[in-house]
Design an enzyme around this catalytic site. Structure first.
Site, PDB file in Angstrom:
ATOM      1  N   ARG A   1      -1.763  10.040  -0.920  1.00  9.84           N
ATOM      2  CA  ARG A   1      -2.664  11.173  -0.748  1.00  9.84           C
ATOM      3  C   ARG A   1      -3.151  11.649  -2.123  1.00  9.84           C
ATOM      4  O   ARG A   1      -2.610  12.587  -2.709  1.00  9.84           O
ATOM      5  CB  ARG A   1      -1.951  12.304  -0.005  1.00  9.84           C
ATOM      6  CG  ARG A   1      -2.877  13.295   0.676  1.00  9.84           C
ATOM      7  CD  ARG A   1      -2.080  14.300   1.500  1.00  9.84           C
ATOM      8  NE  ARG A   1      -1.326  13.677   2.567  1.00  9.84           N
ATOM      9  CZ  ARG A   1      -1.840  13.381   3.755  1.00  9.84           C
ATOM     10  NH1 ARG A   1      -3.103  13.662   4.018  1.00  9.84           N
ATOM     11  NH2 ARG A   1      -1.092  12.815   4.684  1.00  9.84           N
TER      12      ARG A   1
ATOM     13  N   ARG B   1      -4.266   2.309  -0.138  1.00 10.74           N
ATOM     14  CA  ARG B   1      -3.156   2.166   0.813  1.00 10.74           C
ATOM     15  C   ARG B   1      -2.852   0.691   1.087  1.00 10.74           C
ATOM     16  O   ARG B   1      -1.696   0.340   1.353  1.00 10.74           O
ATOM     17  CB  ARG B   1      -3.462   2.929   2.100  1.00 10.74           C
ATOM     18  CG  ARG B   1      -3.483   4.433   1.881  1.00 10.74           C
ATOM     19  CD  ARG B   1      -3.422   5.225   3.168  1.00 10.74           C
ATOM     20  NE  ARG B   1      -3.413   6.652   2.875  1.00 10.74           N
ATOM     21  CZ  ARG B   1      -3.150   7.612   3.766  1.00 10.74           C
ATOM     22  NH1 ARG B   1      -2.870   7.271   5.021  1.00 10.74           N
ATOM     23  NH2 ARG B   1      -3.163   8.874   3.421  1.00 10.74           N
TER      24      ARG B   1
END
Length: 426
Positions: free
Chosen positions: A275, A389
């Site tokens: 994040r 990711r």
């Protein structure tokens, strides 16, 4: 944006759709605002018509040598009335638009009902998570031990939730993006694009980021917005356009940085690359006819899943429930990749069919050649994939006992033949 004609004709169905989103009924309020606006428009048209009629009568009387003082007084009065009517009409339109702009898209009939992520429905799982005979490390421990992932440097430069990648891990990020772009353009018919990273208010409104999600965005001192996803510029390529249906579907892909404030995420994923305020993503956007959109949605899902299949990463796909879908979506698939360091599946792609919701906000329409009938296009978007990711997933799934990272074979050509990341190179 919602179709007012639909709300007028089926207010109960509209409220039922909102209820599935966990929202109270709004059709009565919307129809009341709409009736007020339409009454003001009618009154304005009647005043304008009477002013024009009286003006003609003035000319007739003058030609006949008769007095027209009463008509001239009436025209003057009507001329004074019109500005106030125009102001009131504009205010009524803005009130109606503000209500409509703040309401999310209605869910498709086959979307499962649920309050939050607990209501999501798994479609399938692909691949078997690797069994480790030692404790699997998380990506930040692996990257820092290799000397190629530096969160301290990112914090010195820009604050929390930034990272500096070095050497082979920096190259791995680039390799992943290039592999994804080559796959989408070479096998799935997407056209590669290069787009601006700064956009205007209208673009953010068109795809639904404004006005509801302003706090999630970064804005420049001159008023432009840093893109939170390249969905924004790619989808807005058809804003205010009438596209020939013979050209559809349009399939766009690009690799860009994305910028998000992560407001409200305090305490969540504070370590690592899950994040960040700035991250890299390969995006897919499709502009289609209403008849094409469902098939294109499935096609986009296949494209994103193919990336993970080629990387040989375990993942699962879920259909998001009504309480977990994004603002503009009518149906969304999430793909979650397995992260052994977290012992959990984590989102790596969301693929959404927005129907005509964004198109109405953007005034994006289509028509067949030689046909006067114009209708709104359907827009779809999805990550293909979130590159950061994907990098995390490769590091964690391909980690070795000695701290090195084996590389998926499909990436070897993109890494210059390198098959393993190892050593604290600087």
């Amino acid at each position: 944006m919602h179709d007012l004609t639909m709300i007028r004709s089926a207010p109960e169905a509209f409220d039922a759709g909102l209820a599935r989103r966990g929202l109270p009924p709004r059709s009565a309020e919307i129809l009341g605002l709409d009736a007020h606006r339409r009454a003001l428009i009618l009154e304005t048209e009647q005043v304008q018509a009477r002013r024009n009629e009286a003006s003609k009568e003035i000319g007739t009387r003058k030609r006949q040598g008769a007095s027209a003082d009463d008509l001239m007084a009436e025209v003057a009065r009507l001329k004074d009335v019109l500005p106030d009517l125009e102001i009131r009409t504009k205010a009524a339109e803005e009130s109606l638009d503000a209500v409509l702009a703040a309401l999310p898209n209605l869910p498709a009939a086959d979307v499962p009902d649920g309050p939050d992520e607990t209501g999501n429905v798994e479609v399938h799982r692909i691949g078997t998570p690797r069994a480790f005979n030692y404790p699997a490390l998380q990506h930040f421990d692996l990257g820092e031990a290799l000397g190629m992932m530096d969160f301290e440097a990112g914090a010195r430069l820009s604050g929390s939730r930034f990272v500096v990648l070095r050497n082979q891990i920096a190259r791995l990020e680039r390799a992943l993006a290039n592999f994804m772009l080559d796959l989408h353009t070479g096998e799935f018919g997407f056209t590669e694009m290069s787009v601006p990273y700064l956009v205007r208010d209208a673009a953010m409104f068109g795809t639904g980021q404004l006005p509801k999600f302003e706090e999630e965005l970064f804005r420049t001192t001159r008023g432009d917005w840093l893109i939170p996803t390249s969905e924004v510029p790619l989808t807005n390529l058809v804003a205010d356009q009438i596209v020939s249906e013979e050209e559809l579907p349009l399939r766009f892909t690009t690799h860009t940085p994305c910028f998000r404030s992560e407001a409200g995420s305090a305490g969540r994923d504070t370590r690592g690359m899950i994040r960040l305020h700035q991250f890299s993503k390969v995006e897919m956007v499709v502009v289609a006819t209403p008849e094409q959109s469902e098939a294109e949605h499935e096609r986009m899902l296949t494209a994103a899943e193919t990336v993970l299949n080629r990387l040989e990463l375990p993942f699962r796909t879920v259909t998001l429930c009504t309480g977990d879908m994004g603002f503009s979506a009518r149906k969304t698939y999430d793909i979650e990749v397995w992260l052994p360091g977290q012992n959990a599946y984590r989102e790596i792609s969301s693929i959404s069919n927005c129907g005509d919701f964004q198109a109405r906000r953007m005034k994006a329409r289509c028509r067949k050649a030689g046909d006067k009938h114009i209708r709104h296009v359907h827009t779809l978007n999805g990550s293909g994939l979130a590159v950061g990711r994907a990098l995390v997933a490769v590091l964690e799934n391909y980690q070795q006992a000695d701290g090195s990272i084996a590389l998926p074979s499909v990436l070897h050509p993109y890494m210059g033949g390198l098959t393993k990341i190892e050593g604290a190179a600087v």
